[in-house]
Design a protein around this motif. Sequence first.
Motif, short mmCIF file in Angstrom:
data_model
loop_
_atom_site.label_atom_id
_atom_site.label_comp_id
_atom_site.label_asym_id
_atom_site.label_seq_id
_atom_site.Cartn_x
_atom_site.Cartn_y
_atom_site.Cartn_z
N ARG A 1 0.81 -1.22 0.00
CA ARG A 1 0.00 0.00 0.00
C ARG A 1 0.84 1.27 0.00
O ARG A 1 0.36 2.35 0.34
CB ARG A 1 -0.92 0.00 1.22
N ALA A 2 2.11 1.17 -0.41
CA ALA A 2 2.98 2.35 -0.41
C ALA A 2 4.02 2.23 -1.51
O ALA A 2 4.43 1.14 -1.90
CB ALA A 2 3.66 2.50 0.95
N CYS A 3 4.47 3.40 -1.99
CA CYS A 3 5.55 3.48 -2.98
C CYS A 3 6.46 4.64 -2.63
O CYS A 3 6.02 5.65 -2.07
CB CYS A 3 4.98 3.72 -4.39
N ASP A 4 7.75 4.49 -2.95
CA ASP A 4 8.73 5.55 -2.80
C ASP A 4 9.17 5.99 -4.19
O ASP A 4 9.67 5.17 -4.99
CB ASP A 4 9.95 5.06 -2.01
N PHE A 5 9.01 7.27 -4.50
CA PHE A 5 9.31 7.83 -5.82
C PHE A 5 10.57 8.69 -5.71
O PHE A 5 10.55 9.74 -5.07
CB PHE A 5 8.15 8.68 -6.32
N SER A 6 11.65 8.24 -6.32
CA SER A 6 12.91 8.97 -6.25
C SER A 6 12.79 10.33 -6.92
O SER A 6 12.15 10.47 -7.97
CB SER A 6 14.02 8.16 -6.92
N ALA A 7 13.43 11.35 -6.31
CA ALA A 7 13.47 12.67 -6.94
C ALA A 7 14.48 12.69 -8.09
O ALA A 7 14.29 13.40 -9.07
CB ALA A 7 13.83 13.74 -5.91
N GLU A 8 15.56 11.90 -7.95
CA GLU A 8 16.52 11.79 -9.04
C GLU A 8 16.01 10.78 -10.07
O GLU A 8 15.15 9.96 -9.78
CB GLU A 8 17.88 11.34 -8.49
N ASP B 1 14.59 11.29 6.15
CA ASP B 1 14.01 12.63 6.13
C ASP B 1 13.16 12.87 4.89
O ASP B 1 12.52 13.91 4.76
CB ASP B 1 15.12 13.69 6.15
N HIS B 2 13.19 11.91 3.96
CA HIS B 2 12.41 12.01 2.72
C HIS B 2 12.78 13.25 1.92
O HIS B 2 11.90 13.91 1.33
CB HIS B 2 10.91 11.97 3.02
N THR B 3 14.06 13.56 1.88
CA THR B 3 14.52 14.67 1.06
C THR B 3 15.03 14.19 -0.29
O THR B 3 15.44 15.01 -1.12
CB THR B 3 15.63 15.44 1.78
N ASN B 4 15.02 12.85 -0.50
CA ASN B 4 15.43 12.33 -1.80
C ASN B 4 14.32 11.53 -2.48
O ASN B 4 14.51 11.02 -3.59
CB ASN B 4 16.69 11.45 -1.66
N HIS B 5 13.18 11.43 -1.83
CA HIS B 5 12.07 10.70 -2.45
C HIS B 5 10.74 11.12 -1.83
O HIS B 5 10.68 11.58 -0.70
CB HIS B 5 12.25 9.20 -2.32
N VAL B 6 9.69 10.94 -2.62
CA VAL B 6 8.31 11.18 -2.16
C VAL B 6 7.71 9.84 -1.75
O VAL B 6 7.72 8.89 -2.55
CB VAL B 6 7.45 11.83 -3.26
N HIS B 7 7.21 9.76 -0.53
CA HIS B 7 6.55 8.54 -0.06
C HIS B 7 5.04 8.71 -0.19
O HIS B 7 4.47 9.71 0.24
CB HIS B 7 6.90 8.27 1.39
N LEU B 8 4.39 7.73 -0.77
CA LEU B 8 2.93 7.71 -0.91
C LEU B 8 2.37 6.48 -0.21
O LEU B 8 2.81 5.36 -0.47
CB LEU B 8 2.52 7.67 -2.39
N SER B 9 1.40 6.68 0.68
CA SER B 9 0.65 5.57 1.28
C SER B 9 -0.80 5.69 0.85
O SER B 9 -1.39 6.77 0.88
CB SER B 9 0.75 5.61 2.81
N VAL B 10 -1.37 4.56 0.47
CA VAL B 10 -2.74 4.52 -0.05
C VAL B 10 -3.61 3.64 0.85
O VAL B 10 -3.15 2.61 1.35
CB VAL B 10 -2.74 3.97 -1.50
N ASP B 11 -4.84 4.06 1.07
CA ASP B 11 -5.76 3.30 1.93
C ASP B 11 -6.14 1.99 1.25
O ASP B 11 -6.29 1.92 0.05
CB ASP B 11 -7.00 4.15 2.19
#
Length: 345
Positions: free
Chosen positions: A267-274, A335-345
């Motif tokens: 239920r979650a993904c990490d999207f790299s900023a780079e 700190d999530h300064t290199n990726h966006v974390h998304l959690s979905v219900d």
Amino acid sequence: MPVQDQTARRLAAVMALLVAVCGLAVTTSPATAAPRLLAAPGDSGDDGEGGSKSLIEQLEDASSGFIKAKAALKKSKEQQAALTAELKRLDSQIGPQQDVLDEIAQQAYTSGRLGAMSALVTASSADSFMDRAETLATVAAQQNAAIADLKTTREKQQRAKLAIEATIRDQQKQVNVMAKRKAQAETALKKANQGQDASSSSDGGGSASADPAPSGSGNGCTESDPTTSGCLTPRTLHALKQAQSDGFTRFTRCFREQNSGEHPKGRACDFSAEKGTFGGDATGADKTYGNNLANYFINNADELSVLYVIWYRRIWLPSSGWKSYSGAGGDPSSDHTNHVHLSVD
């Protein structure tokens, strides 16, 4: 020593020196040095979401409850609108139906109680008697029908009013639940020394509209994760595909085994900023990309059933907006300064 041997020795020494110099240049030149790859979220042994297991569970529970109450509130308001329209329609029928009944009553009053009997007694023939009897029967049926219609409409009217009152009570209940869930999330953050009000992203990107998740899509980890060998829920896979279709195609990892959070539930993904890896603190165009992606998920939170978004030492909750949020490790991943974390219900 022969001249040839001396020459050979000198040539070998020069070659060795050249090799040493070249080797030194290769290892120190910034242009050819291998990129420094930092640990991906979760690779360092923590859960990669920046908080304790207890905090993550509290945020998950609070946001899930808030989302469900918000959806119920929306549905209740839609029901109220439909009931109000039906009540208005019924109100418009009451007047004409009452007019019909009043007209029949006036005719009965004018002819008197014995009007019907007199009409039958004064009939000049058997055929006339039958015609008048049929007419009287028709009038009586019309009167009964008019009374029944008016009664039915009034009953429907009353039921609609009661139903509207019930939806209003339900709406207040959902508002109370939403307030409770909001307090739950903010209290959990405060106990973890997190959750101060944080400014929203200064970048206004990420305004594309996502399609809603398919109706009835479950939250079991039943779909193959295209970013790992694990699984995703249908809603998470939908959110991932929607983001990718709207241009957010940089390196992403979703499923992973850990002790808490949504990643092991798919239920979650990490999207790299780079573009190619989870690197250091995002700056410049990479940070803009992260801002746009975070805004995209926030703007489409209802359609994608977003539990929360974490980006650049902040967490976005559907109940509270942006709050400060830093990982215990103090590194770009926690700190999530290199990726966006998304959690979905």
